[in-house]
Scaffold this active site. Sequence first.
Site, PDB file in Angstrom:
ATOM      1  N   THR A 128      26.838  -1.861  -8.690  1.00 23.12           N
ATOM      2  CA  THR A 128      26.070  -0.784  -8.052  1.00 23.12           C
ATOM      3  C   THR A 128      26.662   0.560  -8.438  1.00 23.12           C
ATOM      4  O   THR A 128      27.869   0.661  -8.664  1.00 23.12           O
ATOM      5  CB  THR A 128      26.087  -0.928  -6.509  1.00 23.12           C
ATOM      6  OG1 THR A 128      25.406   0.194  -5.932  1.00 23.12           O
ATOM      7  CG2 THR A 128      27.499  -0.970  -5.931  1.00 23.12           C
ATOM      8  N   GLY A 138      28.611   4.256  -1.449  1.00 24.21           N
ATOM      9  CA  GLY A 138      28.606   3.698  -0.093  1.00 24.21           C
ATOM     10  C   GLY A 138      28.637   2.182  -0.141  1.00 24.21           C
ATOM     11  O   GLY A 138      29.387   1.528   0.594  1.00 24.21           O
ATOM     12  N   ASP A 170      19.702  -5.225  -3.680  1.00 26.13           N
ATOM     13  CA  ASP A 170      18.653  -4.243  -3.502  1.00 26.13           C
ATOM     14  C   ASP A 170      18.392  -4.235  -2.006  1.00 26.13           C
ATOM     15  O   ASP A 170      18.345  -5.280  -1.361  1.00 26.13           O
ATOM     16  CB  ASP A 170      17.401  -4.589  -4.303  1.00 26.13           C
ATOM     17  CG  ASP A 170      16.608  -3.329  -4.630  1.00 26.13           C
ATOM     18  OD1 ASP A 170      17.222  -2.343  -5.091  1.00 26.13           O
ATOM     19  OD2 ASP A 170      15.385  -3.305  -4.418  1.00 26.13           O
ATOM     20  N   TYR A 196      20.132   6.144   5.154  1.00 24.45           N
ATOM     21  CA  TYR A 196      19.383   6.373   6.387  1.00 24.45           C
ATOM     22  C   TYR A 196      20.203   6.085   7.647  1.00 24.45           C
ATOM     23  O   TYR A 196      19.668   6.113   8.755  1.00 24.45           O
ATOM     24  CB  TYR A 196      18.115   5.498   6.394  1.00 24.45           C
ATOM     25  CG  TYR A 196      17.135   5.834   5.279  1.00 24.45           C
ATOM     26  CD1 TYR A 196      16.222   6.880   5.411  1.00 24.45           C
ATOM     27  CD2 TYR A 196      17.126   5.116   4.084  1.00 24.45           C
ATOM     28  CE1 TYR A 196      15.325   7.193   4.404  1.00 24.45           C
ATOM     29  CE2 TYR A 196      16.233   5.417   3.060  1.00 24.45           C
ATOM     30  CZ  TYR A 196      15.339   6.452   3.223  1.00 24.45           C
ATOM     31  OH  TYR A 196      14.459   6.765   2.217  1.00 24.45           O
ATOM     32  N   ASP A 197      21.497   5.811   7.506  1.00 29.23           N
ATOM     33  CA  ASP A 197      22.321   5.479   8.683  1.00 29.23           C
ATOM     34  C   ASP A 197      22.243   6.524   9.815  1.00 29.23           C
ATOM     35  O   ASP A 197      22.215   6.148  10.987  1.00 29.23           O
ATOM     36  CB  ASP A 197      23.793   5.276   8.284  1.00 29.23           C
ATOM     37  CG  ASP A 197      24.022   3.964   7.540  1.00 29.23           C
ATOM     38  OD1 ASP A 197      23.127   3.100   7.579  1.00 29.23           O
ATOM     39  OD2 ASP A 197      25.093   3.810   6.925  1.00 29.23           O
ATOM     40  N   HIS A 253      22.728  -5.362   7.680  1.00 28.76           N
ATOM     41  CA  HIS A 253      21.983  -6.187   6.723  1.00 28.76           C
ATOM     42  C   HIS A 253      22.906  -6.629   5.572  1.00 28.76           C
ATOM     43  O   HIS A 253      22.893  -7.779   5.169  1.00 28.76           O
ATOM     44  CB  HIS A 253      20.793  -5.371   6.211  1.00 28.76           C
ATOM     45  CG  HIS A 253      21.155  -3.979   5.764  1.00 28.76           C
ATOM     46  ND1 HIS A 253      21.883  -3.114   6.566  1.00 28.76           N
ATOM     47  CD2 HIS A 253      20.957  -3.313   4.602  1.00 28.76           C
ATOM     48  CE1 HIS A 253      22.069  -1.980   5.921  1.00 28.76           C
ATOM     49  NE2 HIS A 253      21.523  -2.083   4.727  1.00 28.76           N
ATOM     50  N   ARG A 254      23.742  -5.706   5.087  1.00 29.02           N
ATOM     51  CA  ARG A 254      24.621  -6.036   3.948  1.00 29.02           C
ATOM     52  C   ARG A 254      25.736  -6.980   4.399  1.00 29.02           C
ATOM     53  O   ARG A 254      26.066  -7.931   3.698  1.00 29.02           O
ATOM     54  CB  ARG A 254      25.192  -4.731   3.354  1.00 29.02           C
ATOM     55  CG  ARG A 254      25.977  -4.915   2.057  1.00 29.02           C
ATOM     56  CD  ARG A 254      26.160  -3.599   1.323  1.00 29.02           C
ATOM     57  NE  ARG A 254      24.877  -3.060   0.897  1.00 29.02           N
ATOM     58  CZ  ARG A 254      24.239  -2.069   1.525  1.00 29.02           C
ATOM     59  NH1 ARG A 254      24.777  -1.462   2.571  1.00 29.02           N
ATOM     60  NH2 ARG A 254      23.047  -1.673   1.102  1.00 29.02           N
TER      61      ARG A 254
END
Length: 198
Positions: free
Chosen positions: A8, A12, A70, A155-156, A181-182
């Site tokens: 990536t 972040g 993704d 968007y955190d 989610h991650r």
Amino acid sequence: MQRLLIATHNRGKVSEYAEILDGLPFELVTLDELGIRDDVQETGATLQENARLKALTYSAQSGLLALADDSGLEVDALGGAPGVYSKRYAGKGKSDADRNVYLLEKLSAVPRAERAARFRCVIVIADAQGHTWTSEGTCEGEIAFTARGTNGFGYDPIFIVRGDDRHLAEFSPQEKNAISHRGRAAVGARKILAQLAN
Ligand code: ITT
């Protein structure tokens, strides 16, 4: 120790993976460390397709086992947008802060009860022979009316986690990884990697 490429360009994500993959028998390396600057064109229609595309491309380029994700934000009041287009929402060349302002404006007339949203992450691990393994995770919540917090990325600051009053950018990195989610997708990824370790 076998090397694993964290495929990536998002800083972040790199720092989150450094923690959520800690303790596995892999030496983590980044695209920056390998001098790989190309950005894969995300031409897929789904998170799964784009994650697969990134993992396979960077694995082939490096000859290493590669992990890509993704991810995106789905807002129910917007029919699931921005979803796969989360990075490009509000147009090219915009910052995270610009995207947050844009989304808050779009939802300015939407009442609290209708602001449900979730982050979704699909991780794909690929080897240089073209084999792939997939793991997914989600994090439920809602879109706030204002931005709050300085941790995390993307968007955190405008995402309120279900069952908590805080915005995700107010969570410590460890707290975010435990429910994100991650972090959830990484539970499955850790099992896959433990089996692939040699
Ligand atoms: P790579 O493709 O190089 O991994 P990217 O930032 O382009 O980096 P994506 O294509 O997966 O990554 O875009 C996902 C976007 O969704 C990301 O840029 C953020 O805007 C948002 N996003 C993903 N995970 C997030 C998280 O944990 N917190 C806040 N926003 C997130």
